[in-house]
Design a protein around this motif. Structure first.
Motif, PDB file in Angstrom:
ATOM      1  N   THR A 190      21.979  24.898  12.805  1.00  0.00           N
ATOM      2  CA  THR A 190      21.395  24.998  14.698  1.00  0.00           C
ATOM      3  C   THR A 190      20.722  26.037  14.105  1.00  0.00           C
ATOM      4  O   THR A 190      19.576  25.779  15.643  1.00  0.00           O
ATOM      5  CB  THR A 190      22.645  24.590  15.019  1.00  0.00           C
ATOM      6  N   PHE A 193      17.443  24.409  13.168  1.00  0.00           N
ATOM      7  CA  PHE A 193      16.969  23.558  13.989  1.00  0.00           C
ATOM      8  C   PHE A 193      16.415  23.920  15.733  1.00  0.00           C
ATOM      9  O   PHE A 193      15.133  23.963  16.100  1.00  0.00           O
ATOM     10  CB  PHE A 193      18.118  22.569  15.012  1.00  0.00           C
ATOM     11  N   PHE A 194      17.198  24.778  16.140  1.00  0.00           N
ATOM     12  CA  PHE A 194      16.373  25.338  17.586  1.00  0.00           C
ATOM     13  C   PHE A 194      15.590  26.950  17.417  1.00  0.00           C
ATOM     14  O   PHE A 194      14.211  26.356  18.215  1.00  0.00           O
ATOM     15  CB  PHE A 194      17.339  26.476  18.556  1.00  0.00           C
ATOM     16  N   PHE A 196      12.592  25.717  15.350  1.00  0.00           N
ATOM     17  CA  PHE A 196      11.866  24.977  14.467  1.00  0.00           C
ATOM     18  C   PHE A 196      11.612  24.621  15.752  1.00  0.00           C
ATOM     19  O   PHE A 196      10.130  24.297  16.528  1.00  0.00           O
ATOM     20  CB  PHE A 196      11.935  23.907  14.043  1.00  0.00           C
ATOM     21  N   TYR A 197      12.856  23.991  16.571  1.00  0.00           N
ATOM     22  CA  TYR A 197      12.024  22.951  18.220  1.00  0.00           C
ATOM     23  C   TYR A 197      11.372  23.817  19.210  1.00  0.00           C
ATOM     24  O   TYR A 197      10.586  24.123  19.546  1.00  0.00           O
ATOM     25  CB  TYR A 197      13.463  22.761  18.725  1.00  0.00           C
ATOM     26  N   GLY A 198      11.919  25.937  18.623  1.00  0.00           N
ATOM     27  CA  GLY A 198      11.719  26.613  19.940  1.00  0.00           C
ATOM     28  C   GLY A 198      10.409  27.040  19.670  1.00  0.00           C
ATOM     29  O   GLY A 198       9.061  27.593  20.940  1.00  0.00           O
ATOM     30  N   TYR A 200       8.050  25.247  17.566  1.00  0.00           N
ATOM     31  CA  TYR A 200       6.794  24.600  16.824  1.00  0.00           C
ATOM     32  C   TYR A 200       5.036  25.178  17.574  1.00  0.00           C
ATOM     33  O   TYR A 200       4.165  24.395  16.810  1.00  0.00           O
ATOM     34  CB  TYR A 200       7.253  23.061  16.814  1.00  0.00           C
ATOM     35  N   GLY A 201       5.541  24.447  19.053  1.00  0.00           N
ATOM     36  CA  GLY A 201       4.375  24.776  20.106  1.00  0.00           C
ATOM     37  C   GLY A 201       3.591  25.713  19.281  1.00  0.00           C
ATOM     38  O   GLY A 201       2.553  25.739  19.495  1.00  0.00           O
ATOM     39  N   LEU A 230       8.834  28.813  10.420  1.00  0.00           N
ATOM     40  CA  LEU A 230       9.204  27.945  10.438  1.00  0.00           C
ATOM     41  C   LEU A 230       9.950  26.609   9.407  1.00  0.00           C
ATOM     42  O   LEU A 230      10.984  26.258   8.614  1.00  0.00           O
ATOM     43  CB  LEU A 230       8.802  26.611  10.907  1.00  0.00           C
ATOM     44  N   SER A 234      13.577  25.898   7.780  1.00  0.00           N
ATOM     45  CA  SER A 234      13.987  24.637   7.967  1.00  0.00           C
ATOM     46  C   SER A 234      14.610  24.629   6.043  1.00  0.00           C
ATOM     47  O   SER A 234      15.160  23.494   5.619  1.00  0.00           O
ATOM     48  CB  SER A 234      12.680  23.516   7.784  1.00  0.00           C
TER      49      SER A 234
END
Length: 281
Positions: A190, A193-194, A196-198, A200-201, A230, A234
């Motif tokens: 978890t 995931f967050f 990477f999600y937060g 990545y940009g 990141l 992962s």
């Protein structure tokens, strides 16, 4: 499964991997300029740091033969390193394909530590003996230390050598230990995931514009470390899932103070002491 480690190829391949990776990172502006658009500021930076400015280009307007060679050799050396790495006697017995990848990353990390020490020793020598410090050693040490910290985390996860508190875990029945293992793995996944999600940009933007550190040496630490965070985190999450599956049906391990004792090292010390006593007699 091989139980011996330390052959010459196991150290030459990680060194070659580091060299190709370093070349690619230093010349990454050439690939960004040719494949990702053009920016005057980035082009000016690449003109300053290009190691082989007089080499004829073979792709686009900036990529020369050495850049292309490093680009091709990097994955080749990674595959060779993963296939040739051997488990040392003190390392964990799991040896699947992704475990071998993590161990190869560990070997690369070991060589990075050696390179970091060389940089620091060189800086100490030039600063305090020659009274002429470098402009690059501090930032390069920081850069290397960041990658060492990240990569060692993946190796520690594969080796099950990260910090754990067993006093309560060992007292649990096996089914409850499985529940704790699943919860801890879910928390790691978890978090990854967050993250990477937060991130990545921002990581993509830093890489795309090849953001620099802003010092006299001006290395691309933000452009490289942020994406590496990141990617490695992962991989740590994936490794935690692999560990959960691999350890699910194993016998429970009772941890004691004796776990910190290296039996092989003790045996070598005993042999050395015995040899000294024999010489004295």
């Amino acid at each position: 499964m091989q139980e011996k480690s330390g052959s010459l190829v196991e150290w030459l391949v990680p060194l070659g991997f580091i060299f190709c990776g370093s070349w690619l990172i230093w010349h990454m502006p050439a690939f960004i300029l040719d494949w990702g658009g053009h920016a005057d500021q980035l082009a000016a930076h690449f003109a300053r740091v290009d190691v082989t400015p007089n080499m004829p280009v073979v792709m686009g307007a900036h990529i020369d033969v050495f850049d292309l060679l490093a680009f091709v050799l990097l994955p080749v050396l990674a595959v060779v390193g993963i296939l040739t790495v051997r488990r040392a006697p003190m390392e964990f017995e799991a040896w699947g394909p992704l475990d071998r990848t993590a161990v190869f990353v560990g070997r690369v990390t070991m060589m990075l530590i050696v390179l970091l020490m060389c940089v620091m020793l060189y800086e100490v020598f030039t600063r305090y003996v020659l009274a002429s410090g470098t402009l690059w050693a501090n930032e390069l040490s920081l850069w290397l230390a960041g990658f060492i910290f990240l990569c060692s985390g993946l190796y520690a996860m594969q080796q099950r050598s990260h910090i754990r508190i067993f006093i309560i875990y060992d007292a649990m029945p096996r089914w409850l230990q499985h529940v704790c293992d699943v919860i801890s793995t879910l928390m790691i996944v978890t978090f990854a995931f967050f993250l990477f999600y937060g991130g990545y940009g921002e990581a993509f933007q830093k890489f795309a514009r090849w953001e620099l550190y802003g010092s006299a040496f001006n290395p691309p630490i933000p452009a490289t470390v942020k994406p590496a965070v990141l990617f490695i985190v992962s991989m740590v999450a994936v490794q935690s899932v692999i560990n959960l599956i691999a350890d699910w049906n194993t016998e429970p391990v009772v941890h004691t103070a004796a776990d910190d004792i290296d039996e092989d090292e003790i045996a070598r010390l005993r042999e050395a002491v015995g040899a000294d006593e024999a010489e004295q007699k």
